[in-house]
Design a protein around this motif. Structure first.
Motif, PDB file in Angstrom:
ATOM      1  N   LEU A   1       0.825  -1.198   0.000  1.00  0.00           N
ATOM      2  CA  LEU A   1       0.000   0.000   0.000  1.00  0.00           C
ATOM      3  C   LEU A   1       0.862   1.252   0.000  1.00  0.00           C
ATOM      4  N   GLN A   2       1.937   1.205   0.816  1.00  0.00           N
ATOM      5  CA  GLN A   2       2.840   2.348   0.850  1.00  0.00           C
ATOM      6  C   GLN A   2       3.477   2.561  -0.539  1.00  0.00           C
ATOM      7  N   LYS A   3       3.860   1.470  -1.155  1.00  0.00           N
ATOM      8  CA  LYS A   3       4.464   1.613  -2.487  1.00  0.00           C
ATOM      9  C   LYS A   3       3.447   2.175  -3.473  1.00  0.00           C
ATOM     10  N   LYS A   4       2.178   1.665  -3.350  1.00  0.00           N
ATOM     11  CA  LYS A   4       1.132   2.131  -4.250  1.00  0.00           C
ATOM     12  C   LYS A   4       0.821   3.597  -4.007  1.00  0.00           C
ATOM     13  N   LEU A   5       0.733   3.976  -2.713  1.00  0.00           N
ATOM     14  CA  LEU A   5       0.458   5.364  -2.373  1.00  0.00           C
ATOM     15  C   LEU A   5       1.617   6.271  -2.831  1.00  0.00           C
ATOM     16  N   LEU A   6       2.815   5.771  -2.626  1.00  0.00           N
ATOM     17  CA  LEU A   6       3.971   6.560  -3.065  1.00  0.00           C
ATOM     18  C   LEU A   6       3.988   6.745  -4.571  1.00  0.00           C
ATOM     19  N   GLY A   7       3.649   5.685  -5.269  1.00  0.00           N
ATOM     20  CA  GLY A   7       3.610   5.785  -6.738  1.00  0.00           C
ATOM     21  C   GLY A   7       2.501   6.707  -7.184  1.00  0.00           C
ATOM     22  N   GLU A   8       1.335   6.602  -6.540  1.00  0.00           N
ATOM     23  CA  GLU A   8       0.209   7.456  -6.877  1.00  0.00           C
ATOM     24  C   GLU A   8       0.529   8.897  -6.569  1.00  0.00           C
ATOM     25  N   SER A   9       1.190   9.140  -5.504  1.00  0.00           N
ATOM     26  CA  SER A   9       1.564  10.500  -5.122  1.00  0.00           C
ATOM     27  C   SER A   9       2.568  11.060  -6.107  1.00  0.00           C
ATOM     28  N   GLN A  10       3.513  10.218  -6.514  1.00  0.00           N
ATOM     29  CA  GLN A  10       4.499  10.676  -7.497  1.00  0.00           C
ATOM     30  C   GLN A  10       3.810  10.989  -8.813  1.00  0.00           C
ATOM     31  N   ARG A  11       2.873  10.189  -9.230  1.00  0.00           N
ATOM     32  CA  ARG A  11       2.188  10.443 -10.486  1.00  0.00           C
ATOM     33  C   ARG A  11       1.375  11.744 -10.396  1.00  0.00           C
ATOM     34  N   GLN A  12       0.680  11.916  -9.242  1.00  0.00           N
ATOM     35  CA  GLN A  12      -0.070  13.156  -9.079  1.00  0.00           C
ATOM     36  C   GLN A  12       0.869  14.378  -9.102  1.00  0.00           C
ATOM     37  N   GLU A  13       2.013  14.215  -8.461  1.00  0.00           N
ATOM     38  CA  GLU A  13       2.967  15.343  -8.428  1.00  0.00           C
ATOM     39  C   GLU A  13       3.496  15.645  -9.832  1.00  0.00           C
ATOM     40  N   VAL A  14       3.774  14.605 -10.569  1.00  0.00           N
ATOM     41  CA  VAL A  14       4.276  14.789 -11.951  1.00  0.00           C
ATOM     42  C   VAL A  14       3.213  15.433 -12.813  1.00  0.00           C
ATOM     43  N   ALA A  15       1.924  14.983 -12.625  1.00  0.00           N
ATOM     44  CA  ALA A  15       0.829  15.568 -13.401  1.00  0.00           C
ATOM     45  C   ALA A  15       0.650  17.011 -13.036  1.00  0.00           C
ATOM     46  N   ARG A  16       0.758  17.334 -11.766  1.00  0.00           N
ATOM     47  CA  ARG A  16       0.607  18.724 -11.343  1.00  0.00           C
ATOM     48  C   ARG A  16       1.732  19.571 -11.907  1.00  0.00           C
ATOM     49  N   ILE A  17       2.966  19.096 -11.908  1.00  0.00           N
ATOM     50  CA  ILE A  17       4.096  19.845 -12.453  1.00  0.00           C
ATOM     51  C   ILE A  17       3.916  20.024 -13.955  1.00  0.00           C
ATOM     52  N   ARG A  18       3.432  18.951 -14.576  1.00  0.00           N
ATOM     53  CA  ARG A  18       3.235  19.028 -16.029  1.00  0.00           C
ATOM     54  C   ARG A  18       2.173  20.076 -16.334  1.00  0.00           C
ATOM     55  N   GLN A  19       1.090  20.081 -15.548  1.00  0.00           N
ATOM     56  CA  GLN A  19       0.036  21.059 -15.794  1.00  0.00           C
ATOM     57  C   GLN A  19       0.549  22.473 -15.536  1.00  0.00           C
ATOM     58  N   THR A  20       1.367  22.644 -14.575  1.00  0.00           N
ATOM     59  CA  THR A  20       1.946  23.967 -14.275  1.00  0.00           C
ATOM     60  C   THR A  20       2.852  24.416 -15.397  1.00  0.00           C
ATOM     61  N   LEU A  21       3.627  23.484 -15.918  1.00  0.00           N
ATOM     62  CA  LEU A  21       4.518  23.835 -17.013  1.00  0.00           C
ATOM     63  C   LEU A  21       3.720  24.215 -18.243  1.00  0.00           C
ATOM     64  N   GLN A  22       2.643  23.448 -18.473  1.00  0.00           N
ATOM     65  CA  GLN A  22       1.809  23.760 -19.660  1.00  0.00           C
ATOM     66  C   GLN A  22       1.198  25.144 -19.484  1.00  0.00           C
ATOM     67  N   THR A  23       0.746  25.441 -18.308  1.00  0.00           N
ATOM     68  CA  THR A  23       0.176  26.749 -18.086  1.00  0.00           C
ATOM     69  C   THR A  23       1.187  27.854 -18.317  1.00  0.00           C
ATOM     70  N   VAL A  24       2.362  27.663 -17.838  1.00  0.00           N
ATOM     71  CA  VAL A  24       3.444  28.640 -18.025  1.00  0.00           C
ATOM     72  C   VAL A  24       3.754  28.791 -19.483  1.00  0.00           C
ATOM     73  N   LEU A  25       3.846  27.687 -20.191  1.00  0.00           N
ATOM     74  CA  LEU A  25       4.176  27.743 -21.598  1.00  0.00           C
ATOM     75  C   LEU A  25       3.082  28.452 -22.385  1.00  0.00           C
ATOM     76  N   LEU A  26       1.863  28.245 -22.021  1.00  0.00           N
ATOM     77  CA  LEU A  26       0.766  28.918 -22.721  1.00  0.00           C
ATOM     78  C   LEU A  26       0.785  30.413 -22.460  1.00  0.00           C
ATOM     79  N   GLN A  27       1.188  30.884 -21.376  1.00  0.00           N
ATOM     80  CA  GLN A  27       1.248  32.285 -21.076  1.00  0.00           C
ATOM     81  C   GLN A  27       2.414  32.930 -21.811  1.00  0.00           C
ATOM     82  N   VAL A  28       3.436  32.246 -22.089  1.00  0.00           N
ATOM     83  CA  VAL A  28       4.571  32.816 -22.819  1.00  0.00           C
ATOM     84  C   VAL A  28       4.158  32.888 -24.271  1.00  0.00           C
TER      85      VAL A  28
END
Length: 210
Positions: free
Chosen positions: A183-210
């Motif tokens: 469960l810890q591994k699954k939660l850690l993986g899920e958290s990492q994926r959510q973090e990566v998705a959030r960073i990706r969305q932030t980058l996309q937002t930044v790129l769209l503003q430029v």
């Protein structure tokens, strides 16, 4: 003769005429010899007197014998009656004593019989109680053995249950640890994926503003 009490052997006492020891026999009247110088008339008178005197002595002796015999018979009868009365009195006393003794012995025998019967009943009841106690002791001994067997079985069952439960607890703990790790591994993986998705969305937002 003189009167003397002579009890014959095996019979009641009676009176018998017995001459006393040392006594002289009955006197006999002896006519003295006539002197030869007496006259015939005097001799005849003396002979007549002697004859009358001998007759009178014989009559007195006969009457005395009859009186002695009558007195002896009367006294013997009285003694016989006294003896018979004493015998009856003794028999009465002995009979009353025998009757009382038989009554007392009968009462004593009855009491002894009752005591024996009571003793037999008590012994019978005691034997019954002993048998009942022996049977009860046997039942109690059987119950104690059964309880002892149940106690040993309980100890064995508890020992086996503790071992089995210990193994089950270890197995569950291991399974829980494994599940928690996964469960810890699954939660850690899920958290990492959510973090990566959030960073990706932030980058996309930044790129769209430029």
């Amino acid at each position: 003769p003189s009167l003397q009490l002579v009890p014959p052997s095996g019979s009641s006492p009676s009176l018998q005429l017995m001459p006393l020891a040392g006594s002289s026999p009955s006197p006999q009247l002896e006519v003295p010899e006539r002197p030869s110088h007496l006259s015939p008339e005097l001799k005849a008178l003396i002979a007549t007197f002697s004859s009358k005197l001998n007759t009178a002595v014989k009559n007195k002796r006969c009457k005395l014998g009859q009186f002695a015999s009558s007195a002896s018979n009367t006294t013997s009868g009285q003694l016989q009656q006294l003896w018979e009365g004493q015998k009856r009195e003794r028999r009465g006393v002995l009979g009353a004593f025998r009757q009382q003794l038989n009554q007392e012995l009968g009462v004593l025998e009855g009491k002894v019989q009752q005591a024996q019967e009571a003793e037999e009943q008590a012994m019978s009841q005691l034997r019954l109680q002993m048998r009942s106690l022996a049977a009860s002791f046997q039942v109690q001994q059987t119950q104690v053995d059964r309880l002892r067997g149940l106690q040993l079985s309980l100890h064995e069952q508890l020992g086996g249950l503790e071992d089995r439960q210990g193994r089950q607890q270890l197995s569950v703990q291991r399974s829980l640890k494994r599940d928690m790790h996964q469960l810890q591994k699954k939660l850690l993986g899920e958290s990492q994926r959510q973090e990566v998705a959030r960073i990706r969305q932030t980058l996309q937002t930044v790129l769209l503003q430029v």
